[in-house]
Scaffold this motif. Structure first.
Motif, PDB file in Angstrom:
ATOM      1  N   PRO A   1      -8.532 -18.740  -1.797  1.00 50.60           N
ATOM      2  CA  PRO A   1      -7.910 -17.412  -1.787  1.00 50.60           C
ATOM      3  C   PRO A   1      -8.799 -16.367  -2.456  1.00 50.60           C
ATOM      4  N   GLU A   2      -8.543 -15.108  -2.090  1.00 51.96           N
ATOM      5  CA  GLU A   2      -9.260 -13.989  -2.682  1.00 51.96           C
ATOM      6  C   GLU A   2      -8.243 -12.938  -3.122  1.00 51.96           C
ATOM      7  N   PRO A   3      -8.563 -12.134  -4.115  1.00 49.54           N
ATOM      8  CA  PRO A   3      -7.628 -11.078  -4.538  1.00 49.54           C
ATOM      9  C   PRO A   3      -7.478 -10.024  -3.438  1.00 49.54           C
ATOM     10  N   VAL A   4      -6.240  -9.688  -3.144  1.00 50.23           N
ATOM     11  CA  VAL A   4      -5.932  -8.697  -2.114  1.00 50.23           C
ATOM     12  C   VAL A   4      -4.975  -7.672  -2.708  1.00 50.23           C
ATOM     13  N   ASP A   5      -5.390  -6.382  -2.661  1.00 52.11           N
ATOM     14  CA  ASP A   5      -4.508  -5.303  -3.105  1.00 52.11           C
ATOM     15  C   ASP A   5      -3.493  -5.061  -2.000  1.00 52.11           C
ATOM     16  N   LEU A   6      -2.270  -5.525  -2.206  1.00 51.69           N
ATOM     17  CA  LEU A   6      -1.278  -5.498  -1.143  1.00 51.69           C
ATOM     18  C   LEU A   6      -0.881  -4.071  -0.776  1.00 51.69           C
ATOM     19  N   GLY A   7      -0.770  -3.198  -1.784  1.00 53.11           N
ATOM     20  CA  GLY A   7      -0.417  -1.812  -1.498  1.00 53.11           C
ATOM     21  C   GLY A   7      -1.467  -1.121  -0.645  1.00 53.11           C
TER      22      GLY A   7
ATOM     23  N   ARG B   1       0.234   3.002  16.145  1.00 52.78           N
ATOM     24  CA  ARG B   1       0.497   3.992  17.183  1.00 52.78           C
ATOM     25  C   ARG B   1       1.945   3.849  17.639  1.00 52.78           C
ATOM     26  N   GLY B   2       2.467   4.890  18.250  1.00 56.37           N
ATOM     27  CA  GLY B   2       3.841   4.819  18.737  1.00 56.37           C
ATOM     28  C   GLY B   2       4.820   5.336  17.699  1.00 56.37           C
ATOM     29  N   VAL B   3       5.876   4.605  17.448  1.00 62.36           N
ATOM     30  CA  VAL B   3       6.906   5.026  16.494  1.00 62.36           C
ATOM     31  C   VAL B   3       6.260   5.242  15.133  1.00 62.36           C
ATOM     32  N   PRO B   4       6.550   6.377  14.484  1.00 58.32           N
ATOM     33  CA  PRO B   4       5.938   6.650  13.176  1.00 58.32           C
ATOM     34  C   PRO B   4       6.285   5.571  12.143  1.00 58.32           C
ATOM     35  N   VAL B   5       5.302   5.275  11.320  1.00 62.69           N
ATOM     36  CA  VAL B   5       5.485   4.299  10.246  1.00 62.69           C
ATOM     37  C   VAL B   5       5.163   4.992   8.932  1.00 62.69           C
ATOM     38  N   LEU B   6       6.141   5.063   8.028  1.00 63.60           N
ATOM     39  CA  LEU B   6       5.973   5.710   6.726  1.00 63.60           C
ATOM     40  C   LEU B   6       5.776   4.628   5.678  1.00 63.60           C
ATOM     41  N   ALA B   7       4.721   4.764   4.873  1.00 55.40           N
ATOM     42  CA  ALA B   7       4.397   3.771   3.848  1.00 55.40           C
ATOM     43  C   ALA B   7       4.593   4.361   2.469  1.00 55.40           C
ATOM     44  N   ASP B   8       5.161   3.574   1.576  1.00 56.33           N
ATOM     45  CA  ASP B   8       5.329   3.937   0.168  1.00 56.33           C
ATOM     46  C   ASP B   8       4.935   2.713  -0.651  1.00 56.33           C
ATOM     47  N   ALA B   9       3.664   2.668  -1.059  1.00 58.15           N
ATOM     48  CA  ALA B   9       3.121   1.472  -1.692  1.00 58.15           C
ATOM     49  C   ALA B   9       2.749   1.746  -3.140  1.00 58.15           C
ATOM     50  N   ALA B  10       3.249   0.902  -4.049  1.00 53.98           N
ATOM     51  CA  ALA B  10       2.866   0.999  -5.456  1.00 53.98           C
ATOM     52  C   ALA B  10       1.432   0.503  -5.615  1.00 53.98           C
ATOM     53  N   PRO B  11       0.660   1.098  -6.520  1.00 55.74           N
ATOM     54  CA  PRO B  11      -0.745   0.692  -6.687  1.00 55.74           C
ATOM     55  C   PRO B  11      -0.872  -0.598  -7.502  1.00 55.74           C
ATOM     56  N   ASP B  12      -2.056  -1.202  -7.390  1.00 57.72           N
ATOM     57  CA  ASP B  12      -2.457  -2.344  -8.232  1.00 57.72           C
ATOM     58  C   ASP B  12      -1.483  -3.523  -8.161  1.00 57.72           C
ATOM     59  N   LEU B  13      -1.013  -3.823  -6.984  1.00 56.21           N
ATOM     60  CA  LEU B  13      -0.222  -5.043  -6.791  1.00 56.21           C
ATOM     61  C   LEU B  13      -1.112  -6.044  -6.056  1.00 56.21           C
TER      62      LEU B  13
ATOM     63  N   VAL C   1      -2.421  -9.780  -4.963  1.00 60.03           N
ATOM     64  CA  VAL C   1      -2.017 -11.158  -4.697  1.00 60.03           C
ATOM     65  C   VAL C   1      -3.256 -11.960  -4.318  1.00 60.03           C
ATOM     66  N   LEU C   2      -3.156 -13.265  -4.463  1.00 62.36           N
ATOM     67  CA  LEU C   2      -4.244 -14.157  -4.052  1.00 62.36           C
ATOM     68  C   LEU C   2      -3.911 -14.735  -2.684  1.00 62.36           C
ATOM     69  N   GLY C   3      -4.818 -14.578  -1.735  1.00 62.51           N
ATOM     70  CA  GLY C   3      -4.520 -15.102  -0.415  1.00 62.51           C
ATOM     71  C   GLY C   3      -5.631 -14.841   0.571  1.00 62.51           C
ATOM     72  N   ASN C   4      -5.316 -15.092   1.832  1.00 58.95           N
ATOM     73  CA  ASN C   4      -6.229 -14.895   2.946  1.00 58.95           C
ATOM     74  C   ASN C   4      -5.967 -13.512   3.541  1.00 58.95           C
TER      75      ASN C   4
ATOM     76  N   VAL D   1       6.155  -1.087  -0.728  1.00 60.45           N
ATOM     77  CA  VAL D   1       5.566  -2.169  -1.516  1.00 60.45           C
ATOM     78  C   VAL D   1       5.880  -1.896  -2.982  1.00 60.45           C
ATOM     79  N   GLU D   2       6.536  -2.838  -3.639  1.00 62.20           N
ATOM     80  CA  GLU D   2       6.916  -2.659  -5.036  1.00 62.20           C
ATOM     81  C   GLU D   2       6.868  -4.008  -5.750  1.00 62.20           C
ATOM     82  N   GLN D   3       7.017  -3.948  -7.062  1.00 62.70           N
ATOM     83  CA  GLN D   3       6.987  -5.163  -7.865  1.00 62.70           C
ATOM     84  C   GLN D   3       8.402  -5.535  -8.282  1.00 62.70           C
ATOM     85  N   ASP D   4       8.689  -6.839  -8.225  1.00 58.43           N
ATOM     86  CA  ASP D   4       9.962  -7.359  -8.703  1.00 58.43           C
ATOM     87  C   ASP D   4       9.662  -8.594  -9.548  1.00 58.43           C
TER      88      ASP D   4
END
Length: 458
Positions: free
Chosen positions: A305-311, A322-334, A336-339, A366-369
């Motif tokens: 695995p490698e560190p991935v900034d999910l936000g 493309r197509g239907v609008p997608v609105l993103a609200d991502a918290a910074p510095d989250l 995870v380790l993965g592919n 994207v948020e932290q819990d």
């Protein structure tokens, strides 16, 4: 040749070890018995000699009358000539020679004659004041003894001890063989049952003994493995059946269109047939690619695995839609380790699925819990019925609304997304929402990200 049976090897090893131990004990027992018997004989002979000596008076030396098994008594002078003897010792030469020295008045001896008989005796030198009173100072000695008993004269004790040692070692080995057999009996039953289990019938289970010992744990582990194997084989069979069905329908349509083009060459436009065939092969390719992806996620060895900034990853992927609008609200510095490639594929599948069913907008947060990063994909469509929330993650399962909106879909996108979540020790579920479908992806944060998130709170 060493016996192959574990039971026999254990019994043989135990018997050999016990034979060595019992041999040492037997030797100690033999020596102890011999010493005990000889000590008793010497004490008995010494008592008889002192009693006879006490009865002697000046000018009166009575003939001894044995009161015990010590029947050989002799009084000898300084030249070791017999002066008086008991009836049993009459006409016999001195029982032993020489006389005990003054510094060692009492000696315990065993004298054997050429004819094979042995005598256990005590040689007692008379005290000087007694010799002075009775014999005018001439040295005398008293011999008292008896014929060596059979327990000392023969090898009966050794033979009996050896027989006892062999019998004890044999009983010990047999007992260990029996106990080992009882212990290994469940293993034999497990082996016999395992030999009956085949791929065609994985519902059988090995007998599971009670308790918490190693064999019971082995049986429990075997049954758990069989249960997992049965589930996996069942899933594989179902998957193969569904795959064959999904591939058979377009393949049948492709063959029908090609046969029609051959049979009705004047009525069927070959270019249209080729274009339709190309579309079908594209669908084949999409299905096969998704199948390979899903199989790879289920069976392949995990990559480093490698560190991935999910936000940041969500913001980049939503920007490409493309197509239907997608609105993103991502918290910074989250982080995870993965592919990264697998996570991109899972997010893309979730966003595309949400766009397919949304009416006007898709929201991705994207948020932290706690120690997890939570990605929520929410559309404003009709939502998913409660009874279908798990079915949508099964391979090739497509609800009626999904087939209507995307007839060319493979039905593997959500299954792949859940497999990616599982490969990253996370979860993917459909959760309640006031409107539309709400897919929630939870992934564990890496340790460094957790520490960063805790520091401001402290």
């Amino acid at each position: 040749m060493c016996p192959r049976s574990l039971q026999m090897r254990a019994a043989l090893s135990s018997a050999l070890a016990s034979l060595a131990v019992f041999t040492v004990l037997g030797i100690a027992f033999d020596l102890g018995v011999r010493n005990k018997v000889e000590t008793h004989l010497y004490l008995e002979a010494q008592r008889a000699a002192t009693d006879w000596l006490a009865s002697m008076r000046p000018g009166d030396v009575p003939r001894p009358t044995p009161m015990s098994r010590v029947d050989l008594l002799q009084l000898v002078d300084s030249r070791n000539r017999v002066v008086v003897s008991s009836t049993a010792a009459a006409n016999r030469p001195a029982l032993t020679a020489p006389l005990p020295p003054p510094e060692d008045r009492i000696q315990y001896r065993t004298e054997c004659s050429p004819d094979g008989g042995c005598v256990v005796l005590v040689a007692l030198r008379v005290l000087p004041f007694q010799t002075g009173l009775i014999w005018g100072g001439e040295t005398h000695a008293v011999y008292a003894g008896r014929a060596q008993p059979a327990i000392l004269a023969t090898h009966r004790l050794e033979l009996g001890t050896a027989a006892g040692v062999l019998l004890a070692a044999g009983l010990w080995g047999w007992g260990n063989w029996y106990r080992t057999g009882r212990t290994l009996r469940p293993v034999a039953e497990i082996r016999a049952k395992m030999s009956e289990i085949t791929v065609s019938d994985l519902s059988m289970r090995v007998p599971q003994p009670s308790g918490c010992d190693e064999i019971a744990e082995l049986a429990r582990t075997a049954n758990q493995t069989l249960a997992r194997l049965e589930t996996a084989v069942g899933q594989q069979r179902l998957f193969a059946s569904v795959v064959s069905h999904e591939l058979k329908s377009p393949l049948t349509g492709l063959r029908a269109s090609l046969e029609e083009a051959l049979l009705y060459r004047d009525e069927v436009d070959p270019h249209e047939t080729i274009e339709a065939a190309l579309e079908t092969t594209d669908r084949f390719k999409a299905i096969i690619d998704d199948i390979l992806m899903l199989a790879h996620l289920r069976t392949a060895e995990p990559v480093k695995p490698e560190p991935v900034d999910l936000g940041l990853l969500v913001e980049q992927e939503t920007a490409r839609t493309r197509g239907v609008p997608v609105l993103a609200d991502a918290a910074p510095d989250l982080t995870v380790l993965g592919n990264r490639i697998q996570l991109v594929g899972a997010l893309t599948n979730l966003i595309v699925n949400a766009q397919r069913h949304a009416r006007s907008v898709v929201r991705v947060t994207v948020e932290q819990d706690g120690g997890e990063a939570v990605v929520t994909v929410l559309d404003d469509g009709d939502g998913i019925a409660l009874e279908d929330r798990e079915r949508v993650f099964e391979p090739f399962v497509r609800l009626q609304d999904g087939r209507r909106r995307d007839p060319k879909g493979t039905g593997l996108g959500l299954a792949i997304s859940r497999a990616v979540a599982g490969a990253h020790e996370g979860t993917l579920r459909v959760e309640d929402s006031p409107r539309g479908a709400r897919f929630v992806l939870r992934l564990p944060l890496c340790r460094a990200a957790r520490q960063v998130q805790k520091e401001p709170a402290a």
